[in-house]
Design a protein around this motif. Structure first.
Motif, PDB file in Angstrom:
ATOM      1  N   LEU A  14       0.833  -1.194   0.000  1.00 48.43           N
ATOM      2  CA  LEU A  14       0.000   0.000   0.000  1.00 48.43           C
ATOM      3  C   LEU A  14       0.870   1.248   0.000  1.00 48.43           C
ATOM      4  CD1 LEU A  14      -2.531  -1.205   2.715  1.00 48.43           C
ATOM      5  CD2 LEU A  14      -2.679  -1.497   0.240  1.00 48.43           C
ATOM      6  N   MET A  15       0.672   2.100  -0.992  1.00 50.82           N
ATOM      7  CA  MET A  15       1.497   3.296  -1.159  1.00 50.82           C
ATOM      8  C   MET A  15       0.627   4.541  -1.190  1.00 50.82           C
ATOM      9  SD  MET A  15       3.836   1.506  -4.099  1.00 50.82           S
ATOM     10  CE  MET A  15       2.467   0.417  -4.535  1.00 50.82           C
ATOM     11  N   THR A  16       1.212   5.668  -0.801  1.00 49.46           N
ATOM     12  CA  THR A  16       0.485   6.942  -0.843  1.00 49.46           C
ATOM     13  C   THR A  16       1.234   7.932  -1.718  1.00 49.46           C
ATOM     14  OG1 THR A  16       1.580   7.689   1.183  1.00 49.46           O
ATOM     15  CG2 THR A  16      -0.557   6.626   1.417  1.00 49.46           C
ATOM     16  N   PHE A  17       0.480   8.580  -2.593  1.00 56.57           N
ATOM     17  CA  PHE A  17       1.011   9.593  -3.490  1.00 56.57           C
ATOM     18  C   PHE A  17       0.518  10.948  -3.009  1.00 56.57           C
ATOM     19  CE2 PHE A  17       0.163  11.971  -7.593  1.00 56.57           C
ATOM     20  CZ  PHE A  17       1.489  12.341  -7.783  1.00 56.57           C
ATOM     21  N   LEU A 103      -1.125  -4.467  -5.289  1.00 53.91           N
ATOM     22  CA  LEU A 103      -0.331  -3.234  -5.336  1.00 53.91           C
ATOM     23  C   LEU A 103      -1.319  -2.081  -5.489  1.00 53.91           C
ATOM     24  CD1 LEU A 103       2.436  -4.351  -7.872  1.00 53.91           C
ATOM     25  CD2 LEU A 103       2.513  -4.454  -5.387  1.00 53.91           C
ATOM     26  N   ARG A 104      -1.367  -1.184  -4.486  1.00 54.85           N
ATOM     27  CA  ARG A 104      -2.363  -0.112  -4.512  1.00 54.85           C
ATOM     28  C   ARG A 104      -1.720   1.209  -4.119  1.00 54.85           C
ATOM     29  NH1 ARG A 104      -7.302  -1.272  -0.968  1.00 54.85           N
ATOM     30  NH2 ARG A 104      -8.093  -2.281  -2.852  1.00 54.85           N
ATOM     31  N   THR A 105      -1.981   2.230  -4.934  1.00 49.81           N
ATOM     32  CA  THR A 105      -1.522   3.581  -4.631  1.00 49.81           C
ATOM     33  C   THR A 105      -2.735   4.483  -4.446  1.00 49.81           C
ATOM     34  OG1 THR A 105       0.453   3.220  -6.007  1.00 49.81           O
ATOM     35  CG2 THR A 105      -0.077   5.497  -5.394  1.00 49.81           C
ATOM     36  N   HIS A 111      -8.397   8.783  -4.220  1.00 49.05           N
ATOM     37  CA  HIS A 111      -8.514   7.974  -5.427  1.00 49.05           C
ATOM     38  C   HIS A 111      -7.418   6.914  -5.431  1.00 49.05           C
ATOM     39  CE1 HIS A 111     -10.377  11.853  -7.213  1.00 49.05           C
ATOM     40  NE2 HIS A 111     -11.299  11.106  -6.639  1.00 49.05           N
ATOM     41  N   GLN A 112      -7.735   5.762  -6.029  1.00 46.58           N
ATOM     42  CA  GLN A 112      -6.808   4.644  -5.963  1.00 46.58           C
ATOM     43  C   GLN A 112      -6.546   4.040  -7.334  1.00 46.58           C
ATOM     44  OE1 GLN A 112      -8.689   1.998  -3.094  1.00 46.58           O
ATOM     45  NE2 GLN A 112      -7.659   3.020  -1.399  1.00 46.58           N
ATOM     46  N   ILE A 113      -5.313   3.564  -7.516  1.00 44.31           N
ATOM     47  CA  ILE A 113      -4.938   2.757  -8.670  1.00 44.31           C
ATOM     48  C   ILE A 113      -4.363   1.458  -8.121  1.00 44.31           C
ATOM     49  CG2 ILE A 113      -3.398   2.535 -10.655  1.00 44.31           C
ATOM     50  CD1 ILE A 113      -3.506   5.564 -10.977  1.00 44.31           C
ATOM     51  N   ALA A 114      -4.872   0.332  -8.595  1.00 48.63           N
ATOM     52  CA  ALA A 114      -4.450  -0.943  -8.020  1.00 48.63           C
ATOM     53  C   ALA A 114      -4.257  -1.997  -9.095  1.00 48.63           C
ATOM     54  CB  ALA A 114      -5.474  -1.420  -6.999  1.00 48.63           C
ATOM     55  N   SER A 115      -3.381  -2.941  -8.801  1.00 50.21           N
ATOM     56  CA  SER A 115      -3.204  -4.144  -9.606  1.00 50.21           C
ATOM     57  C   SER A 115      -3.236  -5.332  -8.653  1.00 50.21           C
ATOM     58  CB  SER A 115      -1.864  -4.124 -10.351  1.00 50.21           C
ATOM     59  OG  SER A 115      -1.788  -3.035 -11.244  1.00 50.21           O
ATOM     60  N   PHE A 116      -3.777  -6.461  -9.134  1.00 49.54           N
ATOM     61  CA  PHE A 116      -3.926  -7.634  -8.273  1.00 49.54           C
ATOM     62  C   PHE A 116      -3.514  -8.881  -9.032  1.00 49.54           C
ATOM     63  CE2 PHE A 116      -6.374 -11.099  -6.323  1.00 49.54           C
ATOM     64  CZ  PHE A 116      -6.070 -10.907  -4.975  1.00 49.54           C
TER      65      PHE A 116
END
Length: 311
Positions: A14-17, A103-105, A111-116
């Protein structure tokens, strides 16, 4: 009442932009998107819908039975869940595949962008839920969460076959499933959990009306974010319950699991649907790691609903 939780088990990155994703999008370049975000924080933790919910229940004093499939790399995270009080006897370890990975930012607006990557989750359909429950001494309710679709279907059929009370929580898998499968996963559920988007998507994909759904489920609970919670039952007025104000500066990751944990903990205690919804709203205003602070949760609930509204 003991609760079993089935669904995805993953390693979450989990990441923060600190900026806004929308600021990086150029209207005349949307046909050639190549974006990179320098993030401020990275948290790696045990995740997945089922693990988050089971963790929340354990922090609220329950010993939930977790059911799902992982890789051998999940061991250190499994130890942490076990230390919280989660029963891992229903977790199957794949000899060849890694644990599912998210993987989520999240940007400053939430708002979120994720891949699974599904990994070992694809083997969850091999789990015999009825056998797991027998070994574990049974459960009063099984929550069937987002998982490998074949596993969700097998678990739902097992509950129907053996007369086990179950809750349907298909969540993000609704986008992947067709209407026929969604109808089978929902039909006969004691509870159905959705958010506002999934509420509309479920109706669109199944072709059912709201009344069709309510003829097939006991209680339909829809979370509406800051607008609160909607609780629907056939032949009863719709209940609109305000949310407890969000007290965290907040990464929204885990709020759905926290709500469900609070709701199900109250349900296990025999509370009515209004109290269950209110009991879910306070945890949803917290991070998952703070659910073990009952005084804070009670204070939030009293502030939102009044002293007589929460025992």
């Amino acid at each position: 009442m003991r609760i079993a939780v089935t669904g995805s088990l993953a390693t979450d990155h989990l990441m923060t932009f600190p900026g806004r994703f929308t600021d990086q999008l150029l209207a005349d370049r949307l046909d050639h998107i190549s974006l990179s975000f320098l993030v401020d924080t990275l948290e790696i933790r045990a995740g997945g819908a089922a693990a988050d919910l089971a963790s929340g229940l354990a922090r609220l004093g329950h010993r939930p039975l977790l059911v799902g499939a992982v890789g051998a790399d999940f061991a250190p995270y499994g130890q942490r869940l076990s230390a919280l009080g989660v029963d891992l006897s229903g977790v199957q370890v794949s000899p060849t595949r890694p644990t599912a990975r998210l993987l989520r930012t999240t940007d400053r607006d939430g708002h979120q962008i994720a891949s699974f990557h599904a990994g070992a989750m694809t083997e969850a359909a091999g789990i015999d839920l009825a056998a797991v429950l027998r070994r574990a001494g049974g459960a009063g309710l099984v929550l069937i969460g987002a998982d490998d679709p074949a596993a969700m279907l097998r678990h739902t059929r097992a509950c129907r076959t053996h007369g086990i009370r179950f809750a349907a929580d298909p969540a993000q898998q609704l986008t992947r499933l067709d209407g026929t499968l969604i109808r089978e996963l929902v039909d006969g559920a004691d509870h159905l959990f959705t958010d506002a988007h999934d509420h509309a998507l479920l109706l669109a994909k199944t072709g059912w009306t709201r009344e069709d759904v309510l003829r097939r489920v006991g209680v339909w609970v829809t979370t509406l974010g800051e607008k609160g919670i909607r609780v629907e039952r056939a032949h009863d007025p719709v209940l609109e319950i305000p949310a407890v104000p969000d007290t965290e500066a907040a990464d929204p990751t885990g709020t759905g699991a926290a709500f469900r944990a609070g709701y199900l903990a109250a349900l296990a205690a025999g509370e009515d649907t209004v109290r269950c919804a209110r009991s879910g709203s306070a945890p949803a205003a917290q991070t998952l790691s703070r659910l073990a602070d009952p005084a804070r949760l009670h204070a939030l609930t009293r502030a939102a609903y009044g002293t007589e509204e929460h025992r």
